[in-house]
Design a protein around this motif. Structure first.
Motif, PDB file in Angstrom:
ATOM      1  N   ALA A 195      25.024  19.060 -71.168  1.00  0.00           N
ATOM      2  CA  ALA A 195      26.428  18.673 -71.192  1.00  0.00           C
ATOM      3  C   ALA A 195      27.077  19.096 -72.508  1.00  0.00           C
ATOM      4  CB  ALA A 195      26.554  17.158 -71.004  1.00  0.00           C
ATOM      5  N   GLU A 196      26.338  19.003 -73.594  1.00  0.00           N
ATOM      6  CA  GLU A 196      26.875  19.452 -74.886  1.00  0.00           C
ATOM      7  C   GLU A 196      27.109  20.955 -74.879  1.00  0.00           C
ATOM      8  OE1 GLU A 196      25.626  19.640 -79.618  1.00  0.00           O
ATOM      9  OE2 GLU A 196      24.547  18.273 -78.256  1.00  0.00           O
ATOM     10  N   LEU A 197      26.182  21.702 -74.280  1.00  0.00           N
ATOM     11  CA  LEU A 197      26.370  23.142 -74.185  1.00  0.00           C
ATOM     12  C   LEU A 197      27.615  23.478 -73.376  1.00  0.00           C
ATOM     13  CD1 LEU A 197      25.371  26.015 -74.729  1.00  0.00           C
ATOM     14  CD2 LEU A 197      23.898  25.815 -72.707  1.00  0.00           C
ATOM     15  N   ARG A 227      27.794  23.468 -65.158  1.00  0.00           N
ATOM     16  CA  ARG A 227      28.381  22.252 -64.601  1.00  0.00           C
ATOM     17  C   ARG A 227      27.525  21.721 -63.446  1.00  0.00           C
ATOM     18  NH1 ARG A 227      32.952  24.283 -64.100  1.00  0.00           N
ATOM     19  NH2 ARG A 227      33.811  23.610 -66.093  1.00  0.00           N
ATOM     20  N   GLU A 228      27.032  22.626 -62.613  1.00  0.00           N
ATOM     21  CA  GLU A 228      26.176  22.208 -61.494  1.00  0.00           C
ATOM     22  C   GLU A 228      24.860  21.645 -62.020  1.00  0.00           C
ATOM     23  OE1 GLU A 228      25.735  25.615 -59.041  1.00  0.00           O
ATOM     24  OE2 GLU A 228      27.786  25.541 -58.259  1.00  0.00           O
ATOM     25  N   GLN A 233      21.479  16.574 -62.793  1.00  0.00           N
ATOM     26  CA  GLN A 233      20.497  15.860 -63.589  1.00  0.00           C
ATOM     27  C   GLN A 233      20.481  14.377 -63.257  1.00  0.00           C
ATOM     28  OE1 GLN A 233      21.674  17.056 -67.615  1.00  0.00           O
ATOM     29  NE2 GLN A 233      19.756  18.173 -67.803  1.00  0.00           N
ATOM     30  N   ASP A 234      19.285  13.821 -63.235  1.00  0.00           N
ATOM     31  CA  ASP A 234      19.113  12.393 -63.003  1.00  0.00           C
ATOM     32  C   ASP A 234      19.414  11.658 -64.312  1.00  0.00           C
ATOM     33  OD1 ASP A 234      18.313   9.833 -62.531  1.00  0.00           O
ATOM     34  OD2 ASP A 234      16.288  10.328 -61.858  1.00  0.00           O
ATOM     35  N   PRO A 239      15.290  12.748 -71.242  1.00  0.00           N
ATOM     36  CA  PRO A 239      15.968  13.948 -71.755  1.00  0.00           C
ATOM     37  C   PRO A 239      14.997  15.008 -72.259  1.00  0.00           C
ATOM     38  CG  PRO A 239      17.019  11.953 -72.590  1.00  0.00           C
ATOM     39  CD  PRO A 239      15.746  11.533 -71.909  1.00  0.00           C
ATOM     40  N   ALA A 240      13.831  14.580 -72.711  1.00  0.00           N
ATOM     41  CA  ALA A 240      12.838  15.524 -73.229  1.00  0.00           C
ATOM     42  C   ALA A 240      12.283  16.423 -72.134  1.00  0.00           C
ATOM     43  CB  ALA A 240      11.702  14.772 -73.918  1.00  0.00           C
ATOM     44  N   ALA A 241      12.498  16.032 -70.854  1.00  0.00           N
ATOM     45  CA  ALA A 241      11.987  16.850 -69.760  1.00  0.00           C
ATOM     46  C   ALA A 241      12.816  18.115 -69.555  1.00  0.00           C
ATOM     47  CB  ALA A 241      11.964  16.031 -68.467  1.00  0.00           C
ATOM     48  N   VAL A 242      14.008  18.178 -70.144  1.00  0.00           N
ATOM     49  CA  VAL A 242      14.860  19.357 -70.027  1.00  0.00           C
ATOM     50  C   VAL A 242      14.627  20.254 -71.229  1.00  0.00           C
ATOM     51  CG1 VAL A 242      17.229  20.192 -69.836  1.00  0.00           C
ATOM     52  CG2 VAL A 242      16.580  18.005 -68.784  1.00  0.00           C
TER      53      VAL A 242
END
Length: 254
Positions: A195-197, A227-228, A233-234, A239-242
């Motif tokens: 989302a930050e990107l 955006r998609e 994302q769940d 968050p570390a899984a991304v």
């Protein structure tokens, strides 16, 4: 002549969205330390220093004195003012240093902006002490699979393929007596989420050579991919899984 013009607007955008937070550069500190063999007070010439993020990092990490050479007046104005950084106007083929006056040269995302790389290599040879390393942090043609921007904006690859390759870079420096001693991919983290990107995308388009190459349609498609991905994302997921890292190469020559 850089591929883009770094005026005041672009320089401020660069500092806002292209500078990597220091805690995202831990792997770079380790990699540079291995190849630089730093000692307090050594002189590093930061060629194409931009807004000085790496100049300040070298001072803090290694106790180095940095000569930050940058052709853009707007970029130079944003380099931190501190006694261990000397800010100089200049470029890779015209360095404002005496012969054999530096213990290392650092070029971060610079080589693709240099119109005559062999001439720059000769000038770097002039200012370095014998045996001093050249450390090149860059994307190279044919080696950008871990560069995050290509994942979301794949059309940027057409510009990356015009960048000097590792082989071309080594050949340019060989003419000045340098030989490659290491090549490794180094990860870095500059965002906390996709989302930050997505939020940064518009500013990145102003500050990033690759993003500027995109047509309006290509840029829009890339933002839609992001955006998609953000929407899919769940929220409860770790968050570390991304994977939010991106990698550039470090090429070392001596």
């Amino acid at each position: 002549m850089a591929r883009i013009t770094y005026d005041a607007t672009t320089a401020n955008s660069f500092r806002a969205v292209r500078e990597i937070p220091r805690d995202g550069l831990a792997a770079w500190e380790d990699a540079v330390r291995r190849h630089l063999d730093p000692s307090p007070g050594m002189t590093v010439v930061d060629i194409g220093a931009g807004t000085g993020a790496f100049a300040a990092a070298f001072c803090d990490w290694f106790g180095a004195r940095v000569v930050a050479v940058e052709p853009s007046e707007a970029m130079r104005a944003l380099i931190p003012v501190r006694p261990d950084i000397q800010v100089r106007a200049g470029h890779a083929a015209a360095l404002p240093l005496p012969d054999a006056g530096a213990d290392a040269a650092w070029l971060s995302t610079v080589t693709h902006h240099v119109p005559d790389l062999p001439a720059a290599a000769r000038e770097i040879r002039r200012v370095l002490r014998p045996g001093a390393p050249v450390l090149v942090r860059n994307a190279f043609a044919g080696r950008y699979e871990r560069l995050r921007i290509v994942r979301w904006f794949p059309e940027t690859a057409r510009v990356l393929d015009t960048y000097p390759s590792v082989e071309e870079t080594c050949a340019a420096f060989a003419g000045a007596g340098f030989a490659p001693t290491a090549l490794e991919s180094v990860p870095q983290t500059d965002i906390a989420s996709l989302a930050e990107l997505l939020e940064r995308a518009d500013a990145l388009r102003d500050a990033d050579t690759l993003m500027r190459s995109l047509s309006e349609q290509e840029f829009t498609r890339g933002k839609e991919r992001l955006r998609e991905a953000v929407g899919a994302q769940d929220p409860a997921a770790d968050p570390a899984a991304v994977d939010l890292t991106s990698s550039l190469d470090l090429l070392v020559l001596r």
